[in-house]
Design a protein around this motif. Structure first.
Motif, PDB file in Angstrom:
ATOM      1  N   ASP A 188     -15.869  48.213 -49.136  1.00 19.67           N
ATOM      2  CA  ASP A 188     -16.774  47.432 -48.287  1.00 19.67           C
ATOM      3  C   ASP A 188     -18.225  47.670 -48.688  1.00 19.67           C
ATOM      4  OD1 ASP A 188     -14.557  46.533 -46.858  1.00 19.67           O
ATOM      5  OD2 ASP A 188     -14.785  48.047 -45.288  1.00 19.67           O
ATOM      6  N   SER A 231     -10.345  42.987 -59.010  1.00 24.02           N
ATOM      7  CA  SER A 231      -9.332  43.305 -58.000  1.00 24.02           C
ATOM      8  C   SER A 231      -9.573  44.714 -57.459  1.00 24.02           C
ATOM      9  CB  SER A 231      -7.934  43.222 -58.614  1.00 24.02           C
ATOM     10  OG  SER A 231      -7.739  44.293 -59.527  1.00 24.02           O
ATOM     11  N   VAL A 232      -8.928  45.017 -56.366  1.00 20.01           N
ATOM     12  CA  VAL A 232      -9.012  46.358 -55.790  1.00 20.01           C
ATOM     13  C   VAL A 232      -8.553  47.389 -56.813  1.00 20.01           C
ATOM     14  CG1 VAL A 232      -8.061  47.887 -54.011  1.00 20.01           C
ATOM     15  CG2 VAL A 232      -8.764  45.574 -53.405  1.00 20.01           C
ATOM     16  N   GLU A 291     -16.768  40.283 -60.157  1.00 21.81           N
ATOM     17  CA  GLU A 291     -15.498  40.055 -59.478  1.00 21.81           C
ATOM     18  C   GLU A 291     -14.421  40.901 -60.123  1.00 21.81           C
ATOM     19  OE1 GLU A 291     -14.685  35.886 -59.631  1.00 21.81           O
ATOM     20  OE2 GLU A 291     -16.286  35.403 -58.226  1.00 21.81           O
ATOM     21  N   GLN A 328     -17.673  41.689 -55.946  1.00 22.94           N
ATOM     22  CA  GLN A 328     -16.814  40.831 -55.151  1.00 22.94           C
ATOM     23  C   GLN A 328     -15.401  41.305 -55.450  1.00 22.94           C
ATOM     24  OE1 GLN A 328     -17.583  38.430 -52.828  1.00 22.94           O
ATOM     25  NE2 GLN A 328     -15.414  38.616 -52.397  1.00 22.94           N
ATOM     26  N   ILE A 329     -14.769  41.924 -54.476  1.00 26.06           N
ATOM     27  CA  ILE A 329     -13.467  42.567 -54.697  1.00 26.06           C
ATOM     28  C   ILE A 329     -12.401  41.778 -53.952  1.00 26.06           C
ATOM     29  CG2 ILE A 329     -12.145  44.693 -54.445  1.00 26.06           C
ATOM     30  CD1 ILE A 329     -14.911  46.146 -54.535  1.00 26.06           C
ATOM     31  N   TYR A 330     -11.360  41.422 -54.663  1.00 27.88           N
ATOM     32  CA  TYR A 330     -10.258  40.654 -54.075  1.00 27.88           C
ATOM     33  C   TYR A 330      -8.979  41.485 -54.147  1.00 27.88           C
ATOM     34  CZ  TYR A 330      -9.554  39.625 -59.019  1.00 27.88           C
ATOM     35  OH  TYR A 330      -9.373  39.734 -60.362  1.00 27.88           O
ATOM     36  N   PRO A 331      -8.010  41.159 -53.278  1.00 23.73           N
ATOM     37  CA  PRO A 331      -6.760  41.954 -53.237  1.00 23.73           C
ATOM     38  C   PRO A 331      -5.965  41.995 -54.514  1.00 23.73           C
ATOM     39  CG  PRO A 331      -6.829  40.374 -51.429  1.00 23.73           C
ATOM     40  CD  PRO A 331      -8.035  40.130 -52.288  1.00 23.73           C
ATOM     41  N   MET A 370      -9.981  33.922 -56.712  1.00 31.01           N
ATOM     42  CA  MET A 370      -9.355  33.810 -58.006  1.00 31.01           C
ATOM     43  C   MET A 370     -10.246  34.465 -59.055  1.00 31.01           C
ATOM     44  SD  MET A 370      -8.281  30.361 -59.927  1.00 31.01           S
ATOM     45  CE  MET A 370      -7.013  30.451 -61.128  1.00 31.01           C
ATOM     46  N   ALA A 371      -9.662  35.239 -59.915  1.00 29.65           N
ATOM     47  CA  ALA A 371     -10.415  35.937 -60.954  1.00 29.65           C
ATOM     48  C   ALA A 371     -10.810  34.958 -62.042  1.00 29.65           C
ATOM     49  CB  ALA A 371      -9.590  37.058 -61.562  1.00 29.65           C
ATOM     50  N   GLN A 409     -19.153  45.958 -51.991  1.00 30.95           N
ATOM     51  CA  GLN A 409     -19.355  44.517 -51.847  1.00 30.95           C
ATOM     52  C   GLN A 409     -20.695  44.191 -51.193  1.00 30.95           C
ATOM     53  OE1 GLN A 409     -15.624  41.958 -51.528  1.00 30.95           O
ATOM     54  NE2 GLN A 409     -15.160  43.721 -50.211  1.00 30.95           N
ATOM     55  N   ASN A 450     -11.116  52.552 -49.313  1.00 29.06           N
ATOM     56  CA  ASN A 450     -11.295  51.222 -48.730  1.00 29.06           C
ATOM     57  C   ASN A 450     -12.659  51.074 -48.076  1.00 29.06           C
ATOM     58  OD1 ASN A 450      -8.850  50.256 -49.639  1.00 29.06           O
ATOM     59  ND2 ASN A 450      -7.769  50.809 -47.777  1.00 29.06           N
TER      60      ASN A 450
END
Length: 102
Positions: free
Chosen positions: A90, A25-26, A23, A99-102, A1-2, A93, A86
């Motif tokens: 990796d 998102s992609v 943190e 910290q990358i989230y979808p 969660m952001a 991170q 992509n």
């Protein structure tokens, strides 16, 4: 969660939670990275990646950009394009404090 709510990608890159990792998102990571696409060709060169790493205040940006290119540039053309990003996620991170989230 952001934890950043509606902050833009630049503000997110300056904000660091208690984990010490930025943190985002992609999509925000891609937008942030493409700010360093100096020649606007839609690809990231090693020099552009080095500048992005340097902007994060990371030491050894030359070495890290070289390692990032080795990991992400699958076709060996010297650029990271949209199909190779992509692999760079990796790397970011593991080595760049994201910290990358979808």
């Amino acid at each position: 969660m952001a934890i950043f709510g509606c902050l833009d990608a630049e503000a997110q890159a300056r904000s660091v939670p208690s984990s010490g990792k930025v943190e985002m998102s992609v999509d925000d990571f891609k937008k942030w990275l493409m700010r360093f696409d100096a020649d606007k060709d839609g690809r990231i060169s090693r020099a552009e990646l080095e500048e992005a790493i340097r902007s994060r205040g990371k030491w050894f940006s030359g070495r890290k950009s070289r390692h990032g290119m080795i990991e992400a540039d699958a076709d060996g053309d010297g650029y990271i394009d949209e199909h190779e990003i992509n692999s760079l996620l990796d790397f970011a991170q593991r080595k760049l404090g994201f910290q990358i989230y979808p």
